[in-house]
Write an enzyme that holds these catalytic residues in place. Sequence first.
Site, PDB file in Angstrom:
ATOM      1  N   VAL A  97      78.590  33.272  24.543  1.00  0.00           N
ATOM      2  CA  VAL A  97      78.614  34.685  24.182  1.00  0.00           C
ATOM      3  C   VAL A  97      77.649  35.027  23.044  1.00  0.00           C
ATOM      4  O   VAL A  97      76.965  36.059  23.098  1.00  0.00           O
ATOM      5  CB  VAL A  97      80.059  35.135  23.836  1.00  0.00           C
ATOM      6  CG1 VAL A  97      80.601  34.413  22.618  1.00  0.00           C
ATOM      7  CG2 VAL A  97      80.116  36.638  23.635  1.00  0.00           C
ATOM      8  N   TYR A 127      87.661  23.173  34.475  1.00  0.00           N
ATOM      9  CA  TYR A 127      86.979  22.596  33.309  1.00  0.00           C
ATOM     10  C   TYR A 127      87.981  22.034  32.309  1.00  0.00           C
ATOM     11  O   TYR A 127      87.832  20.905  31.819  1.00  0.00           O
ATOM     12  CB  TYR A 127      86.103  23.662  32.634  1.00  0.00           C
ATOM     13  CG  TYR A 127      85.514  23.212  31.320  1.00  0.00           C
ATOM     14  CD1 TYR A 127      84.460  22.302  31.289  1.00  0.00           C
ATOM     15  CD2 TYR A 127      86.011  23.692  30.105  1.00  0.00           C
ATOM     16  CE1 TYR A 127      83.921  21.874  30.086  1.00  0.00           C
ATOM     17  CE2 TYR A 127      85.473  23.272  28.901  1.00  0.00           C
ATOM     18  CZ  TYR A 127      84.431  22.361  28.894  1.00  0.00           C
ATOM     19  OH  TYR A 127      83.905  21.939  27.694  1.00  0.00           O
ATOM     20  N   GLY A 184      70.292  20.479  29.954  1.00  0.00           N
ATOM     21  CA  GLY A 184      69.503  20.254  28.746  1.00  0.00           C
ATOM     22  C   GLY A 184      68.060  20.695  28.933  1.00  0.00           C
ATOM     23  O   GLY A 184      67.572  20.803  30.062  1.00  0.00           O
TER      24      GLY A 184
END
Length: 331
Positions: free
Chosen positions: A199, A155, A47
């Site tokens: 992306v 993940y 963050g």
Amino acid sequence: MTTEQIEKLSDKRILVTGGAGFIGSNLIETLLNNNIRVVCLDNFATGKRKNIEPFLNNGNFKLIEGDIRNLGDCQKACDNIDFVLHQAALGSVPRSIKDPITTNDVNVSGFLNMLVAARDAGVKRFVYAASSSTYGDHEALPKVEDVIGKPLSPYAITKYVNELYADIFHKTYGLDSIGLRYFNVFGRRQDPNGAYAAVIPKFVQQFISHESPMINGDGSYSRDFTYIDNVVQMNINAITTDNKKALNTVYNVAYGEHTTLLELATLLKEYLSEFDSNIKTIEIKHRENRIGDIPHSLASIDKAKQLLDYQPKYDISNGLKEAVAWYWKNL
């Protein structure tokens, strides 16, 4: 937010974990704009402090700098909290392949810490960021919530484990939860920098810098790109719904249309050319496909529409125009 939703939350306190991140900071902004009290828990590993700087002088905002891997930090953050919007996680399939241990520590152990803290604090509802990566090698399209395949990355495993833990905490301890399987979220404040940048912001930054964006494969892989305001709507709906049947399950959060990577790059080129005509001439290049990538992703959002009154307002075109305008001003 609707007037009814604002009224429901007017006397509540909401914890946003990962609040300095892309999605978390947009959630906080929406809540504060409607005079709702918010606590942010973040360790600033991914963050950005600049994302929450505009909130620091707001009397309804409280920042706790802490780590979800530390149970004490989670307990402190959950104190006197009504609803949790759990966004904190280590994202990125490639990062999880490179460092599965840290990804697991944050996404599984950290998630469990948050569930325990929320349970012990008497939190009314725990809404958490799940992931479309959970669909794994299941090839059928569109993706429907109750049919998944085997995970294709560490993940993806961690995000599926989150769903399993949330289900057990409801059955065992009575903690109500809702999991939101995000599909390629994009929009303002999404970071274009770093090895694991998403992306869209990465392509935008490359176009603005007059560099050629690099597409993995031939560009035929497709994604259900989802603008941030659709995601904010879904989170708010999840914590304000009175529909008991909507609880303790998972939902796709998407628009319900898929776009190939080549189509995406072409749209970005077109929209950015309105700000800089030189972008029209930039070549789009290709390289090898990436390990762990799912070829195609398309969500069914019927369940979300039916049970959570989800009505996404931004398709890929409208969302990209909003995002491109923001990036042009802020990059």
